[in-house]
Design a protein around this motif. Structure first.
Motif, PDB file in Angstrom:
ATOM      1  N   ARG A 154       0.853  -1.183   0.000  1.00 50.71           N
ATOM      2  CA  ARG A 154       0.000   0.000   0.000  1.00 50.71           C
ATOM      3  C   ARG A 154       0.890   1.234   0.000  1.00 50.71           C
ATOM      4  NH1 ARG A 154      -0.428   3.663   4.593  1.00 50.71           N
ATOM      5  NH2 ARG A 154      -2.677   3.670   4.333  1.00 50.71           N
ATOM      6  N   GLY A 155       0.266   2.392  -0.046  1.00 47.99           N
ATOM      7  CA  GLY A 155       1.040   3.627  -0.014  1.00 47.99           C
ATOM      8  C   GLY A 155       0.430   4.622   0.943  1.00 47.99           C
ATOM      9  N   SER A 156       1.271   5.373   1.626  1.00 47.69           N
ATOM     10  CA  SER A 156       0.829   6.526   2.398  1.00 47.69           C
ATOM     11  C   SER A 156       1.390   7.771   1.717  1.00 47.69           C
ATOM     12  CB  SER A 156       1.299   6.439   3.850  1.00 47.69           C
ATOM     13  OG  SER A 156       2.706   6.557   3.916  1.00 47.69           O
ATOM     14  N   TRP A 157       0.832   8.929   2.015  1.00 48.61           N
ATOM     15  CA  TRP A 157       1.254  10.123   1.284  1.00 48.61           C
ATOM     16  C   TRP A 157       1.233  11.356   2.176  1.00 48.61           C
ATOM     17  CZ3 TRP A 157      -2.047  14.293   0.910  1.00 48.61           C
ATOM     18  CH2 TRP A 157      -3.388  14.057   1.229  1.00 48.61           C
ATOM     19  N   GLY A 158       1.926  12.381   1.698  1.00 45.52           N
ATOM     20  CA  GLY A 158       1.931  13.685   2.342  1.00 45.52           C
ATOM     21  C   GLY A 158       2.398  14.720   1.332  1.00 45.52           C
ATOM     22  N   LEU A 159       2.343  15.972   1.689  1.00 45.89           N
ATOM     23  CA  LEU A 159       2.815  17.061   0.836  1.00 45.89           C
ATOM     24  C   LEU A 159       4.000  17.727   1.516  1.00 45.89           C
ATOM     25  CD1 LEU A 159      -0.599  18.604  -0.299  1.00 45.89           C
ATOM     26  CD2 LEU A 159       0.961  17.229  -1.680  1.00 45.89           C
ATOM     27  N   GLU A 160       5.076  17.921   0.768  1.00 41.12           N
ATOM     28  CA  GLU A 160       6.311  18.451   1.331  1.00 41.12           C
ATOM     29  C   GLU A 160       6.873  19.575   0.468  1.00 41.12           C
ATOM     30  OE1 GLU A 160       7.454  17.605   4.178  1.00 41.12           O
ATOM     31  OE2 GLU A 160       6.270  15.795   4.550  1.00 41.12           O
ATOM     32  N   VAL A 161       7.617  20.446   1.124  1.00 46.21           N
ATOM     33  CA  VAL A 161       8.423  21.435   0.416  1.00 46.21           C
ATOM     34  C   VAL A 161       9.766  20.776   0.103  1.00 46.21           C
ATOM     35  CG1 VAL A 161       9.563  23.677   0.523  1.00 46.21           C
ATOM     36  CG2 VAL A 161       7.306  23.372   1.570  1.00 46.21           C
ATOM     37  N   GLY A 162      10.130  20.739  -1.174  1.00 45.57           N
ATOM     38  CA  GLY A 162      11.354  20.062  -1.560  1.00 45.57           C
ATOM     39  C   GLY A 162      11.185  18.553  -1.468  1.00 45.57           C
ATOM     40  N   GLN A 163      12.302  17.860  -1.252  1.00 46.30           N
ATOM     41  CA  GLN A 163      12.279  16.403  -1.182  1.00 46.30           C
ATOM     42  C   GLN A 163      13.082  15.916   0.022  1.00 46.30           C
ATOM     43  OE1 GLN A 163      13.027  14.296  -4.897  1.00 46.30           O
ATOM     44  NE2 GLN A 163      12.530  16.108  -6.096  1.00 46.30           N
ATOM     45  N   CYS A 216      -0.867  25.054  -2.939  1.00 45.58           N
ATOM     46  CA  CYS A 216      -1.333  23.864  -3.668  1.00 45.58           C
ATOM     47  C   CYS A 216      -2.816  23.932  -4.016  1.00 45.58           C
ATOM     48  CB  CYS A 216      -1.041  22.610  -2.852  1.00 45.58           C
ATOM     49  SG  CYS A 216       0.723  22.204  -2.738  1.00 45.58           S
ATOM     50  N   ILE A 217      -3.648  24.424  -3.119  1.00 48.78           N
ATOM     51  CA  ILE A 217      -5.089  24.437  -3.383  1.00 48.78           C
ATOM     52  C   ILE A 217      -5.439  25.291  -4.596  1.00 48.78           C
ATOM     53  CG2 ILE A 217      -7.304  25.250  -2.476  1.00 48.78           C
ATOM     54  CD1 ILE A 217      -6.564  24.047   0.205  1.00 48.78           C
ATOM     55  N   PRO A 218      -4.947  26.532  -4.724  1.00 47.22           N
ATOM     56  CA  PRO A 218      -5.260  27.300  -5.940  1.00 47.22           C
ATOM     57  C   PRO A 218      -4.765  26.622  -7.219  1.00 47.22           C
ATOM     58  CG  PRO A 218      -4.431  28.747  -4.226  1.00 47.22           C
ATOM     59  CD  PRO A 218      -4.218  27.356  -3.738  1.00 47.22           C
ATOM     60  N   ALA A 219      -3.573  26.002  -7.169  1.00 47.04           N
ATOM     61  CA  ALA A 219      -3.048  25.322  -8.352  1.00 47.04           C
ATOM     62  C   ALA A 219      -3.914  24.117  -8.706  1.00 47.04           C
ATOM     63  CB  ALA A 219      -1.608  24.877  -8.106  1.00 47.04           C
ATOM     64  N   LEU A 220      -4.326  23.355  -7.705  1.00 44.74           N
ATOM     65  CA  LEU A 220      -5.172  22.189  -7.960  1.00 44.74           C
ATOM     66  C   LEU A 220      -6.526  22.614  -8.516  1.00 44.74           C
ATOM     67  CD1 LEU A 220      -4.329  20.122  -4.748  1.00 44.74           C
ATOM     68  CD2 LEU A 220      -3.622  19.590  -7.087  1.00 44.74           C
ATOM     69  N   TYR A 264       8.967  10.992  -4.734  1.00 40.19           N
ATOM     70  CA  TYR A 264       8.490  12.378  -4.806  1.00 40.19           C
ATOM     71  C   TYR A 264       8.005  12.726  -6.207  1.00 40.19           C
ATOM     72  CZ  TYR A 264      10.199  13.538  -0.154  1.00 40.19           C
ATOM     73  OH  TYR A 264      10.378  13.599   1.201  1.00 40.19           O
ATOM     74  N   THR A 265       6.877  13.443  -6.268  1.00 41.58           N
ATOM     75  CA  THR A 265       6.318  13.925  -7.525  1.00 41.58           C
ATOM     76  C   THR A 265       5.976  15.400  -7.387  1.00 41.58           C
ATOM     77  OG1 THR A 265       5.316  11.763  -7.975  1.00 41.58           O
ATOM     78  CG2 THR A 265       4.478  13.648  -9.228  1.00 41.58           C
ATOM     79  N   PRO A 266       6.497  16.276  -8.250  1.00 44.78           N
ATOM     80  CA  PRO A 266       6.114  17.695  -8.184  1.00 44.78           C
ATOM     81  C   PRO A 266       4.613  17.846  -8.399  1.00 44.78           C
ATOM     82  CG  PRO A 266       8.035  17.377  -9.603  1.00 44.78           C
ATOM     83  CD  PRO A 266       7.494  16.010  -9.301  1.00 44.78           C
ATOM     84  N   VAL A 267       3.973  18.706  -7.639  1.00 49.27           N
ATOM     85  CA  VAL A 267       2.533  18.895  -7.743  1.00 49.27           C
ATOM     86  C   VAL A 267       2.091  19.265  -9.167  1.00 49.27           C
ATOM     87  CG1 VAL A 267       0.605  20.356  -6.966  1.00 49.27           C
ATOM     88  CG2 VAL A 267       2.209  19.386  -5.292  1.00 49.27           C
ATOM     89  N   PRO A 268       2.852  20.086  -9.921  1.00 48.47           N
ATOM     90  CA  PRO A 268       2.423  20.392 -11.295  1.00 48.47           C
ATOM     91  C   PRO A 268       2.255  19.164 -12.197  1.00 48.47           C
ATOM     92  CG  PRO A 268       4.044  22.001 -10.584  1.00 48.47           C
ATOM     93  CD  PRO A 268       3.995  20.937  -9.521  1.00 48.47           C
ATOM     94  N   GLU A 269       2.841  18.022 -11.827  1.00 55.98           N
ATOM     95  CA  GLU A 269       2.669  16.810 -12.623  1.00 55.98           C
ATOM     96  C   GLU A 269       1.206  16.368 -12.678  1.00 55.98           C
ATOM     97  OE1 GLU A 269       4.522  14.556 -14.474  1.00 55.98           O
ATOM     98  OE2 GLU A 269       6.071  16.099 -14.494  1.00 55.98           O
ATOM     99  N   ARG A 296       6.561  28.504  -4.088  1.00 57.78           N
ATOM    100  CA  ARG A 296       6.012  28.257  -5.411  1.00 57.78           C
ATOM    101  C   ARG A 296       5.457  26.833  -5.468  1.00 57.78           C
ATOM    102  NH1 ARG A 296      10.250  28.571  -9.709  1.00 57.78           N
ATOM    103  NH2 ARG A 296      11.208  27.053  -8.292  1.00 57.78           N
ATOM    104  N   VAL A 297       4.455  26.637  -6.302  1.00 60.90           N
ATOM    105  CA  VAL A 297       3.882  25.308  -6.425  1.00 60.90           C
ATOM    106  C   VAL A 297       4.900  24.323  -6.997  1.00 60.90           C
ATOM    107  CG1 VAL A 297       2.934  25.639  -8.753  1.00 60.90           C
ATOM    108  CG2 VAL A 297       1.846  24.017  -7.170  1.00 60.90           C
ATOM    109  N   GLU A 298       5.842  24.845  -7.792  1.00 61.27           N
ATOM    110  CA  GLU A 298       6.890  23.983  -8.356  1.00 61.27           C
ATOM    111  C   GLU A 298       7.792  23.387  -7.279  1.00 61.27           C
ATOM    112  OE1 GLU A 298       5.402  26.698 -11.431  1.00 61.27           O
ATOM    113  OE2 GLU A 298       6.205  27.012  -9.405  1.00 61.27           O
ATOM    114  N   ASP A 299       7.805  24.016  -6.091  1.00 62.88           N
ATOM    115  CA  ASP A 299       8.637  23.533  -4.990  1.00 62.88           C
ATOM    116  C   ASP A 299       7.893  22.558  -4.081  1.00 62.88           C
ATOM    117  OD1 ASP A 299      10.758  25.179  -5.829  1.00 62.88           O
ATOM    118  OD2 ASP A 299       9.909  26.892  -4.752  1.00 62.88           O
TER     119      ASP A 299
END
Length: 517
Positions: A366-375, A467-471, A427-432, A397-400
């Protein structure tokens, strides 16, 4: 993400539900059906080319607290089920019948010996808290029914597929380590109690290689040089399990990626073409072999013969957030999960029972997840990166921002009966997510509507303002392009767990394209 992310609050509830369902199913069976279930079919093998905890030190040179002392007078551990001492996982001794066919002389006679009684498993258990020599004349038994004499007779690199009931991996055709990417895991579920969050482990994907292999191995070696026992440690009694895990990992690499890894004829030298190194695996501790060659984390838990509970006895963990090996080693499941709300009242008994019964032939993933700045890879308590979670940076920035997925497996090793949790951080950048159907809208629903306590546990607040505005933009674009279809009876798509969990529609096409196929 706390210790053993696989055993997070959401996973614990899932396991509790599964155990209840399993119990009802068994009750509906007649006696003959139950006996048939217990005597699992055995197939002949075919061989093909964060929560924070106070620091804790339990080094071999220090006096270790016994399980009885831990439980005595501590209300957190007062409800230990007394029947755990008598609870053992299903025996794997049927594998010895097949393995004895190719054994020679004295070893063959040892492998066809009588099966030990339950009393022998309990009274003559292989010690979990002190080292034990396989050369000792008095046999000891592991929880899966193997004696020390039989383990010695099997030798190095025995047929782990036969012993475990899990097939060996097939070779990965056309694998290119310079372009390889991990599969795009998106383990997002909504609503969280809606579906089971784990699946049967895919034998070909237990250990996954990607183009960051050399970089990650170097990074992990540097972390060990800097932090020592905070990332790698082992306690007495874990020797057999550590060796067994190392051999299974080396065997997997050699079979899955035969052009990159191989083992000498005497099973002593591991040849790693990616690192251009040859390792004498008999010259160092097995966990050091893994640290130097396998960029994944492993936590080994062992059944304690005195109370039947499982304790974290050894591990190499270089990608923990908010904890480290030194703060958790030596603890039982109850101790590890004290920070999780309602663990004692709602989940402790089910988890202890699940571990006591887990079979070797049914590993899960299975997988667990979170949102991070950088890696961030390794973030022990007090690490400077923790400060980023305390504020919403105006210049972020959302790219980060990245989705961090800890892709995890849980499996029981056949010989030692250890239960091993392993995971790696991806890690996957949010813009992906912009061209991944349904992912932006699904993640938005979670960030906006999930229980506050759950999101506080995940620690996403520090990036939500970006992240919310970009999503929202990505979700609107996907709707306009027709990438997101309305749910039945609705004008729009109603967020829910994706059918291909943990993947999104069209993931293979994108994954192949990114690798240049």
């Amino acid at each position: 993400m706390g210790f053993l992310p696989l055993l997070s609050g959401e996973m614990l509830l899932v396991l509790a539900g599964l155990l209840s369902l399993t119990g009802l199913t068994v009750l509906c069976m007649n006696k003959q059906q139950r006996e048939l279930l217990r005597s699992r079919l055995f197939f002949l093998r075919h061989r093909d080319p964060g929560s924070k905890t106070p620091p804790r030190s339990l080094s071999p040179g220090k006096s270790e607290i016994t399980p009885a002392q831990k439980l005595e007078g501590n209300p957190a551990f007062a409800a230990t089920p007394p029947n755990l001492i008598k609870a053992f996982p299903p025996s794997r001794r049927e594998a010895l019948v097949q393995l004895a066919k190719t054994a020679a002389g004295a070893n063959k006679r040892i492998l066809i010996g009588a099966e030990p009684s339950k009393d022998a498993l309990r009274d003559d258990a292989l010690p979990s808290e002190r080292a034990y020599d396989l050369e000792n004349d008095a046999p000891k038994y592991t929880a899966t029914g193997f004696s020390t004499a039989e383990i010695k007779a099997l030798g190095d690199f025995p047929a782990y597929d036969v012993l475990s009931g899990v097939r060996l991996p097939q070779a990965y055709p056309g694998f290119d380590p310079s372009r390889a990417l991990a599969r795009p895991y998106r383990p997002l579920r909504w609503v969280y109690h809606q579906t089971m969050s784990f699946q049967k482990m895919e034998p070909d994907w237990w250990l996954e290689l990607e183009n960051t292999y050399v970089t990650r191995v170097t990074q992990r070696r540097d972390l060990y040089a800097q932090y020592g026992k905070q990332v790698l440690d082992y306690l007495p009694g874990s020797e057999l399990a550590c060796k067994e895990l190392m051999e299974m990992c080396v065997q997997f690499y050699c079979l899955r990626y035969p052009a990159l890894f191989s083992l000498s004829d005497d099973n002593k030298i591991f040849h790693n073409k990616l690192l251009k190194e040859d390792t004498d695996i008999t010259s160092m501790h097995p966990l050091r072999v893994l640290l130097n060659n396998v960029p994944e984390d492993f936590a080994i838990t062992l059944r304690n013969e005195h109370d039947g509970q499982y304790y974290f006895r050894a591990g190499v963990v270089c990608s923990s957030l908010g904890w480290n090996v030194n703060t958790k080693i030596g603890m039982c499941l109850k101790e590890i999960h004290v920070p999780i709300p309602d663990y004692k009242e709602k989940m402790s008994f089910s988890m202890d029972r699940y571990f006591s019964r887990m079979t070797t032939d049914a590993p899960i993933q299975r997988g667990s997840w979170g949102l991070e700045v950088g890696q961030p890879l390794f973030m022990p308590p007090g690490h400077p990166h923790e400060k980023l979670r305390e504020s919403q940076a105006a210049d972020l920035r959302v790219e980060d921002c990245h989705l961090r997925v800890d892709w995890q497996t849980l499996r029981r090793l056949p010989l030692s009966a250890a239960i091993v949790f392993n995971f790696k951080a991806l890690y996957t950048p949010v813009p992906e997510f912009r061209d991944e159907p349904y992912v932006p809208a699904l993640l938005l629903a979670i960030l906006r509507q999930a229980k506050p306590s759950l999101m506080e546990y995940k620690g996403t607040w520090h990036v939500e303002h970006v992240c919310i505005p970009a999503l929202e933009r990505y979700a609107a674009e996907q709707k306009a392009k027709g990438l997101v279809l309305p749910s039945d009876g609705h004008d729009d798509w109603v967020p829910g767990t994706l059918q291909e969990l943990p993947y999104f529609p069209g993931w293979q096409e994108k994954w192949h394209r990114q690798q240049g196929f």
